[in-house]
Design a protein around this motif. Structure first.
Motif, mmCIF file in Angstrom:
data_model
loop_
_atom_site.group_PDB
_atom_site.id
_atom_site.type_symbol
_atom_site.label_atom_id
_atom_site.label_comp_id
_atom_site.label_asym_id
_atom_site.label_seq_id
_atom_site.Cartn_x
_atom_site.Cartn_y
_atom_site.Cartn_z
ATOM 1 N N MET A 1 0.819 -1.213 0.000
ATOM 2 C CA MET A 1 0.000 0.000 0.000
ATOM 3 C C MET A 1 0.853 1.263 0.000
ATOM 4 O O MET A 1 0.348 2.352 -0.225
ATOM 5 N N SER A 2 2.151 1.114 0.268
ATOM 6 C CA SER A 2 3.047 2.266 0.328
ATOM 7 C C SER A 2 3.858 2.459 -0.944
ATOM 8 O O SER A 2 4.287 3.577 -1.240
ATOM 9 N N VAL A 3 4.091 1.365 -1.685
ATOM 10 C CA VAL A 3 4.967 1.413 -2.861
ATOM 11 C C VAL A 3 4.175 0.963 -4.093
ATOM 12 O O VAL A 3 3.906 -0.229 -4.255
ATOM 13 N N PRO A 4 3.813 1.852 -4.963
ATOM 14 C CA PRO A 4 3.042 1.483 -6.164
ATOM 15 C C PRO A 4 3.806 0.522 -7.068
ATOM 16 O O PRO A 4 5.028 0.604 -7.198
ATOM 17 N N ASP A 5 3.060 -0.409 -7.660
ATOM 18 C CA ASP A 5 3.582 -1.323 -8.689
ATOM 19 C C ASP A 5 4.711 -2.235 -8.218
ATOM 20 O O ASP A 5 5.464 -2.756 -9.042
ATOM 21 N N CYS A 6 4.851 -2.455 -6.929
ATOM 22 C CA CYS A 6 5.910 -3.353 -6.454
ATOM 23 C C CYS A 6 5.422 -4.800 -6.465
ATOM 24 O O CYS A 6 4.223 -5.076 -6.502
ATOM 25 N N ASN A 7 6.377 -5.724 -6.443
ATOM 26 C CA ASN A 7 6.083 -7.154 -6.386
ATOM 27 C C ASN A 7 6.609 -7.731 -5.078
ATOM 28 O O ASN A 7 7.737 -7.424 -4.663
ATOM 29 N N ILE B 1 -7.043 -17.972 4.429
ATOM 30 C CA ILE B 1 -8.305 -17.868 5.164
ATOM 31 C C ILE B 1 -8.726 -16.401 5.281
ATOM 32 O O ILE B 1 -9.900 -16.053 5.206
ATOM 33 N N HIS B 2 -7.736 -15.531 5.428
ATOM 34 C CA HIS B 2 -8.004 -14.124 5.718
ATOM 35 C C HIS B 2 -7.867 -13.205 4.504
ATOM 36 O O HIS B 2 -8.336 -12.066 4.546
ATOM 37 N N ILE B 3 -7.194 -13.666 3.451
ATOM 38 C CA ILE B 3 -6.769 -12.756 2.391
ATOM 39 C C ILE B 3 -7.931 -12.087 1.657
ATOM 40 O O ILE B 3 -7.846 -10.912 1.299
ATOM 41 N N ASP B 4 -9.007 -12.807 1.419
ATOM 42 C CA ASP B 4 -10.127 -12.234 0.661
ATOM 43 C C ASP B 4 -10.718 -11.032 1.397
ATOM 44 O O ASP B 4 -10.912 -9.953 0.801
ATOM 45 N N LEU C 1 -8.791 -3.338 1.884
ATOM 46 C CA LEU C 1 -7.717 -2.498 1.358
ATOM 47 C C LEU C 1 -8.057 -1.898 -0.009
ATOM 48 O O LEU C 1 -7.289 -1.104 -0.555
ATOM 49 N N GLY C 2 -9.193 -2.315 -0.579
ATOM 50 C CA GLY C 2 -9.593 -1.787 -1.875
ATOM 51 C C GLY C 2 -9.048 -2.559 -3.053
ATOM 52 O O GLY C 2 -9.084 -2.087 -4.191
ATOM 53 N N GLY C 3 -8.553 -3.769 -2.796
ATOM 54 C CA GLY C 3 -8.026 -4.614 -3.864
ATOM 55 C C GLY C 3 -8.807 -5.907 -3.959
ATOM 56 O O GLY C 3 -9.942 -5.998 -3.496
ATOM 57 N N TYR C 4 -8.184 -6.940 -4.514
ATOM 58 C CA TYR C 4 -8.854 -8.236 -4.610
ATOM 59 C C TYR C 4 -7.808 -9.343 -4.719
ATOM 60 O O TYR C 4 -6.647 -9.106 -5.048
ATOM 61 N N TYR C 5 -8.251 -10.561 -4.426
ATOM 62 C CA TYR C 5 -7.374 -11.729 -4.509
ATOM 63 C C TYR C 5 -7.843 -12.639 -5.627
ATOM 64 O O TYR C 5 -9.025 -12.974 -5.709
ATOM 65 N N HIS C 6 -6.913 -13.022 -6.517
ATOM 66 C CA HIS C 6 -7.221 -13.910 -7.634
ATOM 67 C C HIS C 6 -6.942 -15.351 -7.184
ATOM 68 O O HIS C 6 -5.797 -15.754 -7.014
ATOM 69 N N TRP C 7 -8.017 -16.131 -6.998
ATOM 70 C CA TRP C 7 -7.883 -17.466 -6.407
ATOM 71 C C TRP C 7 -7.217 -18.468 -7.351
ATOM 72 O O TRP C 7 -6.654 -19.456 -6.905
ATOM 73 N N TYR D 1 -3.992 -8.405 -5.610
ATOM 74 C CA TYR D 1 -3.805 -7.167 -6.366
ATOM 75 C C TYR D 1 -4.272 -5.991 -5.513
ATOM 76 O O TYR D 1 -5.413 -5.968 -5.036
ATOM 77 N N TYR D 2 -3.405 -5.006 -5.340
ATOM 78 C CA TYR D 2 -3.702 -3.841 -4.503
ATOM 79 C C TYR D 2 -4.096 -2.642 -5.373
ATOM 80 O O TYR D 2 -3.721 -2.577 -6.547
ATOM 81 N N PRO D 3 -4.812 -1.678 -4.806
ATOM 82 C CA PRO D 3 -5.205 -0.491 -5.580
ATOM 83 C C PRO D 3 -4.005 0.358 -6.011
ATOM 84 O O PRO D 3 -4.125 1.200 -6.895
#
Length: 231
Positions: free
Chosen positions: A11-17, A34-37, A43-49, A55-57
């Motif tokens: 959330m602090s560093v854009p486009d990082c991996n 269990i918690h990621i979704d 956080l305004g993102g989503y998890y690709h199962w 993926y963060y905003p």
């Protein structure tokens, strides 16, 4: 703690991996996934199962991987990782850890610092390496010429540091388990233990070397006895 550190950086560093690794996919499913979704939605993102990527905003990505598909994780070698995280590091092959950690880097002049973070109990197939690299810092230069002890460190966390655990019940369950004494000690007191050890070995006990009796006249004994050595 590792996952939340990853959230903070993403959330602090854009486009990082970033990548978070456990021994098996089941280990991930029983803990972090269990918690990621819920967390990603907050956080305004989503998890690709399917791809196991958060993926963060900010455009940042957190990969979830496991040693069972080592090739998948090693595909991240060219991803320029800002951070890699290892949950239960002592259960993960040490060579795998070193290979992937070599890809943790940032661009010149970015003002960022790439980091490796790990959490583990003090026993498992890589426990000895974890102890030598992070804790004792006595790695032989001939073994690893790039090792710099100033870049390694650890924070020991005991059950008493967890305000949410029922410490009495936890200790009672472990003490009642059919486990060797040194393994119980590793779980309860966080001390390094070799799972294959035949007995409980402590370098020091109450400040004294465990296998040394200083009160005896060693020179006299050696002169009058026959010494046998066996393993």
């Amino acid at each position: 703690m590792l996952r939340h550190d990853a959230h903070m950086r993403a959330m602090s560093v854009p486009d990082c991996n970033l990548v978070l690794i456990r021994k098996t996919l089941k280990d991930l499913q029983k803990t972090h996934l269990i918690h990621i979704d819920k967390e990603m939605k907050l956080l305004g993102g989503y998890y690709h199962w399917t791809n196991h990527i958060a993926y963060y905003p900010t455009g940042a990505r957190l990969f979830f991987s496991y040693v069972g598909h080592e090739a998948d994780a090693l595909n991240l070698l060219g991803a320029e990782l800002l951070a890699d995280y290892y949950d239960e590091l002592s259960t993960i092959p040490w060579d795998f850890f070193l290979k992937l950690s070599a890809s943790v880097r940032v661009k010149m002049g970015s003002g960022l610092r790439a980091v490796t973070r790990a959490g583990t109990n003090p026993f498992g197939e890589s426990a000895d390496e974890v102890e030598r690299y992070f804790v004792r810092k006595d790695v032989d230069p001939g073994e690893d010429q790039d090792y710099d002890p100033s870049e390694w460190g650890f924070i020991q966390i005991n059950r008493s540091d967890n305000p949410y655990i029922d410490a009495v019940q936890y200790e009672k369950r472990l003490l009642g388990a059919n486990l060797p004494a040194h393994i119980k000690k590793a779980w309860i007191e966080g001390e390094y233990a070799d799972e294959e050890a035949l007995f409980d070995f402590s370098p020091n006990r109450e400040g004294k070397p465990f296998h040394v009796i200083p009160e005896i006249d060693l020179e006299k004994i050696v002169q009058h006895c026959q010494v046998y050595k066996a393993f």
